[in-house]
Motif scaffolding. Sequence first.
Motif, mmCIF file in Angstrom:
data_model
loop_
_atom_site.group_PDB
_atom_site.id
_atom_site.type_symbol
_atom_site.label_atom_id
_atom_site.label_comp_id
_atom_site.label_asym_id
_atom_site.label_seq_id
_atom_site.Cartn_x
_atom_site.Cartn_y
_atom_site.Cartn_z
ATOM 1 N N LYS A 30 0.698 -1.193 -0.096
ATOM 2 C CA LYS A 30 0.109 0.092 -0.067
ATOM 3 C C LYS A 30 0.985 1.416 -0.068
ATOM 4 O O LYS A 30 1.951 1.149 0.344
ATOM 5 N N GLU A 31 0.366 2.318 -0.555
ATOM 6 C CA GLU A 31 0.857 3.698 -0.466
ATOM 7 C C GLU A 31 1.523 4.035 1.000
ATOM 8 O O GLU A 31 0.675 4.000 1.815
ATOM 9 N N CYS A 32 2.493 4.565 1.127
ATOM 10 C CA CYS A 32 3.040 4.592 2.439
ATOM 11 C C CYS A 32 2.693 6.313 2.881
ATOM 12 O O CYS A 32 3.814 6.926 2.667
ATOM 13 N N SER A 33 1.677 6.439 3.231
ATOM 14 C CA SER A 33 1.168 7.877 3.650
ATOM 15 C C SER A 33 1.152 8.090 5.036
ATOM 16 O O SER A 33 0.900 7.075 5.964
ATOM 17 N N PRO A 34 1.865 9.152 5.699
ATOM 18 C CA PRO A 34 1.827 9.269 7.161
ATOM 19 C C PRO A 34 0.194 9.137 7.675
ATOM 20 O O PRO A 34 -0.703 9.601 7.219
ATOM 21 N N GLY A 35 0.294 8.373 8.940
ATOM 22 C CA GLY A 35 -1.158 8.346 9.495
ATOM 23 C C GLY A 35 -1.990 6.972 9.000
ATOM 24 O O GLY A 35 -2.878 6.812 9.606
ATOM 25 N N LYS A 36 -1.524 6.446 7.649
ATOM 26 C CA LYS A 36 -2.148 5.375 7.261
ATOM 27 C C LYS A 36 -1.512 4.088 7.014
ATOM 28 O O LYS A 36 -2.119 3.174 6.705
ATOM 29 N N VAL A 37 -0.180 4.223 7.446
ATOM 30 C CA VAL A 37 0.504 2.730 7.175
ATOM 31 C C VAL A 37 1.638 2.848 8.381
ATOM 32 O O VAL A 37 1.962 3.890 8.985
ATOM 33 N N LYS A 38 1.896 1.421 8.995
ATOM 34 C CA LYS A 38 2.493 1.149 10.142
ATOM 35 C C LYS A 38 2.164 2.273 11.387
ATOM 36 O O LYS A 38 3.175 2.976 11.988
ATOM 37 N N THR A 39 0.952 2.387 11.478
ATOM 38 C CA THR A 39 0.649 3.349 12.713
ATOM 39 C C THR A 39 1.025 2.700 14.161
ATOM 40 O O THR A 39 1.395 3.470 15.035
ATOM 41 N N ARG A 40 1.558 1.513 14.100
ATOM 42 C CA ARG A 40 1.869 0.840 15.235
ATOM 43 C C ARG A 40 3.387 1.041 15.726
ATOM 44 O O ARG A 40 3.905 0.706 16.849
ATOM 45 N N LEU A 41 4.156 1.725 14.678
ATOM 46 C CA LEU A 41 5.416 2.188 14.993
ATOM 47 C C LEU A 41 5.370 3.736 15.648
ATOM 48 O O LEU A 41 6.529 4.096 16.265
ATOM 49 N N ALA A 48 7.587 6.820 10.346
ATOM 50 C CA ALA A 48 6.995 5.594 10.386
ATOM 51 C C ALA A 48 6.605 5.481 8.949
ATOM 52 O O ALA A 48 6.896 4.196 8.241
ATOM 53 N N ALA A 49 5.862 6.399 8.200
ATOM 54 C CA ALA A 49 5.856 6.098 6.477
ATOM 55 C C ALA A 49 6.942 6.140 5.934
ATOM 56 O O ALA A 49 6.888 5.361 5.045
ATOM 57 N N ALA A 50 7.968 6.708 6.255
ATOM 58 C CA ALA A 50 9.193 6.838 5.485
ATOM 59 C C ALA A 50 9.892 5.445 5.831
ATOM 60 O O ALA A 50 10.336 4.856 4.675
#
Length: 233
Positions: free
Chosen positions: A10-21, A30-32
């Motif tokens: 999925k697109e790595c957008s802040p707040g939408k990906v890997k939020t558990r980081l 986290a998105a980066a």
Amino acid sequence: MNLTVAVIAKECSPGKVKTRLTPPLKPEQAAALAQTSLSQTLETVRALPAARRLLVFDGTPHHADAAGFEVFPQGAGGLDERLAAICSLTAGPLLILGMDTPQLRCEQLAPLLADWETPAPAPRRAWFGPASDGGFWALGLYTPDGGLLRGVDMSTPHTGAQQWGRLAGAGLHVGVLPVLRDVDYFPDAVAAAWECSGSPFARAVDLLSEGLPAEWTRTAPSDAAPTPWAALT
């Protein structure tokens, strides 16, 4: 070899990906880091002896990530439905990977590659990559069949066991790949970075670890605990 490798991402957008980081990371960090994990995974896939490489994507991939891949949008529905839909993109053999194991190395897939290079029928009709949290990071199907995925409860501690049961229940001879750890929490990222030292992902984790309390840079207790897959490996 006549192998299709599909990466679902999925697109790595802040707040939408890997939020558990988060914490300790900020959403942008986290998105980066997720983007670095994705790009590193795709680079590994480019090195595999595949006839086709598919990027099954939610969003718009970076141009550099899409290079060398056929890009398809993810299907509708839950993760089980979206994974099942990938099976319709090729007649097989098919290997499905995620974007959460940047420590993946080509040699860890060597048993599958060697097995499927033999003349048909292959000794094993499926390969399973268990994740240490009870899920799975890879699924190989010599003859893709979405019905083997639909209805499996995804993102639970029992997902891998359910999926394994589906494969075994279908009478498939299943090969087992090494147990890998998904990068869900920051200690997972630290553990993965140790396994791919010197890589872009490892360098990114090293920079993010600077100044963090030790509680965030220690690996999680599950490192020392038996995984649910000990009997398989």
